[in-house]
Write a protein that holds these residues in place. Structure first.
Motif, mmCIF file in Angstrom:
data_model
loop_
_atom_site.group_PDB
_atom_site.id
_atom_site.type_symbol
_atom_site.label_atom_id
_atom_site.label_comp_id
_atom_site.label_asym_id
_atom_site.label_seq_id
_atom_site.Cartn_x
_atom_site.Cartn_y
_atom_site.Cartn_z
ATOM 1 N N LEU A 83 61.724 72.474 76.947
ATOM 2 C CA LEU A 83 62.471 73.471 77.721
ATOM 3 C C LEU A 83 63.548 74.160 76.889
ATOM 4 O O LEU A 83 63.794 75.361 77.062
ATOM 5 C CB LEU A 83 63.126 72.803 78.928
ATOM 6 N N ALA A 84 64.212 73.415 76.020
ATOM 7 C CA ALA A 84 65.395 73.935 75.328
ATOM 8 C C ALA A 84 65.134 75.244 74.585
ATOM 9 O O ALA A 84 65.862 76.225 74.792
ATOM 10 C CB ALA A 84 65.966 72.868 74.401
ATOM 11 N N PRO A 85 64.118 75.331 73.711
ATOM 12 C CA PRO A 85 63.917 76.604 73.003
ATOM 13 C C PRO A 85 63.499 77.735 73.926
ATOM 14 O O PRO A 85 63.827 78.900 73.673
ATOM 15 C CB PRO A 85 62.822 76.274 71.977
ATOM 16 N N ARG A 86 62.790 77.423 75.008
ATOM 17 C CA ARG A 86 62.378 78.468 75.940
ATOM 18 C C ARG A 86 63.579 79.030 76.696
ATOM 19 O O ARG A 86 63.688 80.238 76.906
ATOM 20 C CB ARG A 86 61.331 77.918 76.910
ATOM 21 N N LEU A 87 64.490 78.153 77.105
ATOM 22 C CA LEU A 87 65.710 78.617 77.776
ATOM 23 C C LEU A 87 66.616 79.356 76.813
ATOM 24 O O LEU A 87 67.257 80.352 77.176
ATOM 25 C CB LEU A 87 66.437 77.434 78.404
ATOM 26 N N GLN A 88 66.690 78.890 75.564
ATOM 27 C CA GLN A 88 67.538 79.561 74.581
ATOM 28 C C GLN A 88 67.022 80.959 74.268
ATOM 29 O O GLN A 88 67.813 81.900 74.100
ATOM 30 C CB GLN A 88 67.616 78.732 73.301
ATOM 31 N N ALA A 89 65.691 81.107 74.232
ATOM 32 C CA ALA A 89 65.111 82.434 74.004
ATOM 33 C C ALA A 89 65.364 83.348 75.198
ATOM 34 O O ALA A 89 65.569 84.554 75.033
ATOM 35 C CB ALA A 89 63.611 82.301 73.737
ATOM 36 N N ALA A 90 65.360 82.783 76.403
ATOM 37 C CA ALA A 90 65.549 83.588 77.611
ATOM 38 C C ALA A 90 67.011 83.968 77.834
ATOM 39 O O ALA A 90 67.296 84.979 78.491
ATOM 40 C CB ALA A 90 65.019 82.838 78.830
ATOM 41 N N PHE A 91 67.933 83.147 77.310
ATOM 42 C CA PHE A 91 69.366 83.411 77.451
ATOM 43 C C PHE A 91 70.003 83.262 76.068
ATOM 44 O O PHE A 91 70.696 82.285 75.787
ATOM 45 C CB PHE A 91 69.987 82.457 78.472
ATOM 46 N N ALA A 92 69.730 84.243 75.227
ATOM 47 C CA ALA A 92 70.024 84.127 73.794
ATOM 48 C C ALA A 92 71.508 83.973 73.501
ATOM 49 O O ALA A 92 71.884 83.358 72.493
ATOM 50 C CB ALA A 92 69.462 85.347 73.059
ATOM 51 N N ASP A 93 72.388 84.537 74.350
ATOM 52 C CA ASP A 93 73.823 84.484 74.060
ATOM 53 C C ASP A 93 74.522 83.332 74.768
ATOM 54 O O ASP A 93 75.747 83.275 74.812
ATOM 55 C CB ASP A 93 74.486 85.812 74.426
ATOM 56 N N VAL A 94 73.748 82.404 75.337
ATOM 57 C CA VAL A 94 74.322 81.254 76.042
ATOM 58 C C VAL A 94 74.248 80.020 75.150
ATOM 59 O O VAL A 94 73.190 79.726 74.579
ATOM 60 C CB VAL A 94 73.567 80.982 77.358
ATOM 61 N N GLN A 95 75.359 79.313 75.041
ATOM 62 C CA GLN A 95 75.322 78.023 74.348
ATOM 63 C C GLN A 95 74.761 76.982 75.314
ATOM 64 O O GLN A 95 75.225 76.875 76.449
ATOM 65 C CB GLN A 95 76.719 77.613 73.882
ATOM 66 N N ILE A 96 73.751 76.242 74.882
ATOM 67 C CA ILE A 96 73.087 75.266 75.728
ATOM 68 C C ILE A 96 73.330 73.868 75.180
ATOM 69 O O ILE A 96 73.106 73.612 73.994
ATOM 70 C CB ILE A 96 71.565 75.542 75.816
ATOM 71 N N ALA A 97 73.771 72.969 76.032
ATOM 72 C CA ALA A 97 73.892 71.558 75.659
ATOM 73 C C ALA A 97 72.581 70.866 75.988
ATOM 74 O O ALA A 97 72.069 70.997 77.100
ATOM 75 C CB ALA A 97 75.039 70.901 76.417
ATOM 76 N N VAL A 98 72.025 70.140 75.027
ATOM 77 C CA VAL A 98 70.799 69.368 75.238
ATOM 78 C C VAL A 98 71.178 67.896 75.105
ATOM 79 O O VAL A 98 71.500 67.422 74.013
ATOM 80 C CB VAL A 98 69.701 69.752 74.228
ATOM 81 N N LEU A 99 71.149 67.191 76.226
ATOM 82 C CA LEU A 99 71.661 65.818 76.272
ATOM 83 C C LEU A 99 70.536 64.830 76.553
ATOM 84 O O LEU A 99 69.842 64.934 77.562
ATOM 85 C CB LEU A 99 72.727 65.689 77.368
ATOM 86 N N HIS A 100 70.368 63.879 75.647
ATOM 87 C CA HIS A 100 69.439 62.761 75.862
ATOM 88 C C HIS A 100 69.847 61.623 74.944
ATOM 89 O O HIS A 100 70.662 61.806 74.024
ATOM 90 C CB HIS A 100 67.979 63.180 75.618
ATOM 91 N N GLY A 101 69.312 60.468 75.194
ATOM 92 C CA GLY A 101 69.758 59.267 74.490
ATOM 93 C C GLY A 101 69.508 59.274 72.998
ATOM 94 O O GLY A 101 70.143 58.517 72.266
ATOM 95 N N ARG A 102 68.608 60.138 72.526
ATOM 96 C CA ARG A 102 68.282 60.145 71.090
ATOM 97 C C ARG A 102 68.973 61.286 70.348
ATOM 98 O O ARG A 102 68.689 61.522 69.173
ATOM 99 C CB ARG A 102 66.769 60.251 70.905
ATOM 100 N N ASN A 103 69.839 62.011 71.035
ATOM 101 C CA ASN A 103 70.527 63.138 70.402
ATOM 102 C C ASN A 103 71.898 62.674 69.902
ATOM 103 O O ASN A 103 72.777 62.354 70.702
ATOM 104 C CB ASN A 103 70.699 64.283 71.401
ATOM 105 N N PRO A 104 72.110 62.638 68.586
ATOM 106 C CA PRO A 104 73.379 62.121 68.053
ATOM 107 C C PRO A 104 74.513 63.143 68.088
ATOM 108 O O PRO A 104 75.658 62.804 67.795
ATOM 109 C CB PRO A 104 73.011 61.782 66.600
ATOM 110 N N ALA A 105 74.225 64.399 68.438
ATOM 111 C CA ALA A 105 75.251 65.441 68.402
ATOM 112 C C ALA A 105 76.343 65.154 69.426
ATOM 113 O O ALA A 105 76.069 64.657 70.513
ATOM 114 C CB ALA A 105 74.614 66.805 68.688
ATOM 115 N N PRO A 106 77.603 65.458 69.099
ATOM 116 C CA PRO A 106 78.698 65.223 70.051
ATOM 117 C C PRO A 106 78.583 66.137 71.268
ATOM 118 O O PRO A 106 78.039 67.247 71.181
ATOM 119 C CB PRO A 106 79.955 65.543 69.238
#
Length: 450
Positions: free
Chosen positions: A159-182
């Motif tokens: 979903l993440a890249p599809r939503l990012q392409a549809a809303f290009a100027d929106v910062q999207i947080a992608v949260l799951h247990g394997r994502n080390p990003a703060p």
């Protein structure tokens, strides 16, 4: 700690960590303990006193340990969601919806605006994600906070890249247990349903994708998380191709609005399930062999470079099936994948990138992933691990692109089980409704013959 980290969230912090929280932070008990019961305030679980006990009459929640320990030794820290978003995003998607998709999209948008709860029941491959865009665009433009949650990490990553392409100027947080990003505070969030346990009255719009999927369907804590993460007046949308009886009962009681779309976006029908009875397939596998008909089919795939998924019931069967494929077809590239596979996300992405011709998989890839132009084979489709909904979802992996809207769905099994018969019946019913809808459309291209 910045206030944004706590907006619409509930975090379990120790006394030392809590020393840095900003002014105005609400402090909530992490556990409700009395003489009759112990209830976790993060996940809503009623806990067994002996199992939850720590030394010195302290208690912890063993049900949501995967998000970090919550106990009577910590508090939950929360700041109300202020919708503090500086920009007004716009939808940058350039595609068009079919009239049927547009009707569903308008209904979704209207229910968002009315703060209602809704079920979108749409056949696999109907274009559910695209139908969300008008409603999400309206919500973002009105400074609402939006989240899309799924039980599966794979679905979130698709979903993440599809939503990012549809809303290009929106910062999207992608949260799951394997994502080390703060963590970052964003207006649009994509997350696993488990991550919702870290939120409290955060989202004006909360969309739950694949709502019938494991673990969501079997876990009351995740339903609790949805209700807690949405604002009191928030809109909630459930998405599925195979709704549970519980959801349909809520529709019948008037607790959920419903939109229904039985036709795929390219207006072809779901592929029918082909069944081959092969009682001795497991014994053949023990001998390092596969059924002769399957070998013939795979030979065609090798010659035609046709990509496919091969499902098996058990993790233990992945390696022997893969070994046979490597022996018979050394020039076909493939891999095995299962839920706890440390390389799972990488392998799925490699399949998306067409680096593999096939994956041998468990039910982890039954839904939420799209590999255009594939066929699907299920070895041991009568195994109890394959529910009716799982079999329908597996069949729905096929024919998802307009370039190849048909394909093979082949179940190899010991017996024609009840779940297989039900899956075939469900697809026939959906296709009958799809034909009726297609016949009522003003114009249909001449090449639709399924």
């Amino acid at each position: 700690m910045e206030a944004q980290v706590l907006y619409g969230r509930q975090l379990a912090l120790s006394a030392n960590e809590a020393a840095a929280v900003p002014a105005g932070t609400q402090i909530l008990p992490a556990m409700q303990v009395d003489e009759h019961q112990i209830i976790c305030q993060r996940c809503g679980s009623h806990l067994d006193r002996l199992r939850a006990q720590l030394p010195n009459q302290q208690y912890y929640c063993y049900q949501c340990l995967n998000l970090g320990r919550v106990s009577t030794l910590v508090k939950l820290y929360h700041m109300p969601e202020p919708n503090a978003f500086a920009t007004v995003p716009v939808c940058t998607w350039q595609g068009t919806l079919t009239p049927q998709q547009a009707d569903c999209a308008q209904s979704i948008k209207a229910n968002f605006m009315a703060h209602k709860r809704q079920l979108l029941w749409a056949v696999t491959g109907a274009g559910k994600t695209e139908m969300l865009f008008p409603g999400i665009a309206w919500a973002l433009a009105h400074q609402w906070r939006v989240a899309i949650a799924s039980p599966r990490v794979d679905v979130c990553l698709e979903l993440a890249p599809r939503l990012q392409a549809a809303f290009a100027d929106v910062q999207i947080a992608v949260l799951h247990g394997r994502n080390p990003a703060p963590y970052q505070y964003t207006q649009l969030t994509i997350c696993t349903t488990h991550q919702l346990l870290r939120f409290r009255q955060a989202f004006d719009v909360l969309i739950i994708d694949e709502v019938d999927a494991f673990p969501f369907a079997a876990n009351p804590r995740l339903a609790f998380a949805v209700n807690q993460a949405a604002k009191v007046e928030g809109a909630i949308l459930y998405l599925t191709a195979t709704p549970s009886q519980s959801l349909l009962s809520q529709v019948h009681r008037g607790e959920l609005a419903i939109s229904y779309l039985p036709l795929r976006f390219h207006q072809h029908l779901l592929p029918a399930i082909k069944v081959k009875l092969q009682p001795n397939w497991a014994r053949l596998l023990q001998q390092g062999k596969l059924p002769r008909d399957l070998i013939r089919q795979l030979q065609q795939y090798q010659q035609q470079h046709q990509r496919f998924l091969l499902f098996v019931p058990r993790i233990q069967q992945l390696a022997p099936v893969f070994a046979v494929l490597q022996h018979y077809f050394p020039h076909m590239t493939g891999e095995t994948v299962y839920s706890a596979d440390p390389g799972r996300l990488t392998k799925v992405q490699q399949m998306r990138n067409q680096q593999f011709q096939y994956l041998v998989t468990t039910t982890i890839l039954e839904r939420g992933v799209t590999f255009p132009g594939i066929d699907v084979i299920v070895l041991g489709a009568d195994d109890e691990v394959f529910s009716t909904a799982a079999l329908v979802q597996i069949a729905g992996r096929v024919g998802r692109s307009s370039e190849r809207p048909t394909g093979l769905v082949w179940f190899i099994c010991h017996s024609h089980s009840r779940n297989i018969k039900r899956a075939q019946r469900q697809i026939r019913v959906i296709n009958r409704k799809g034909r009726q809808l297609r016949a009522s459309m003003p114009t249909v291209s001449q090449h639709y013959h399924d």
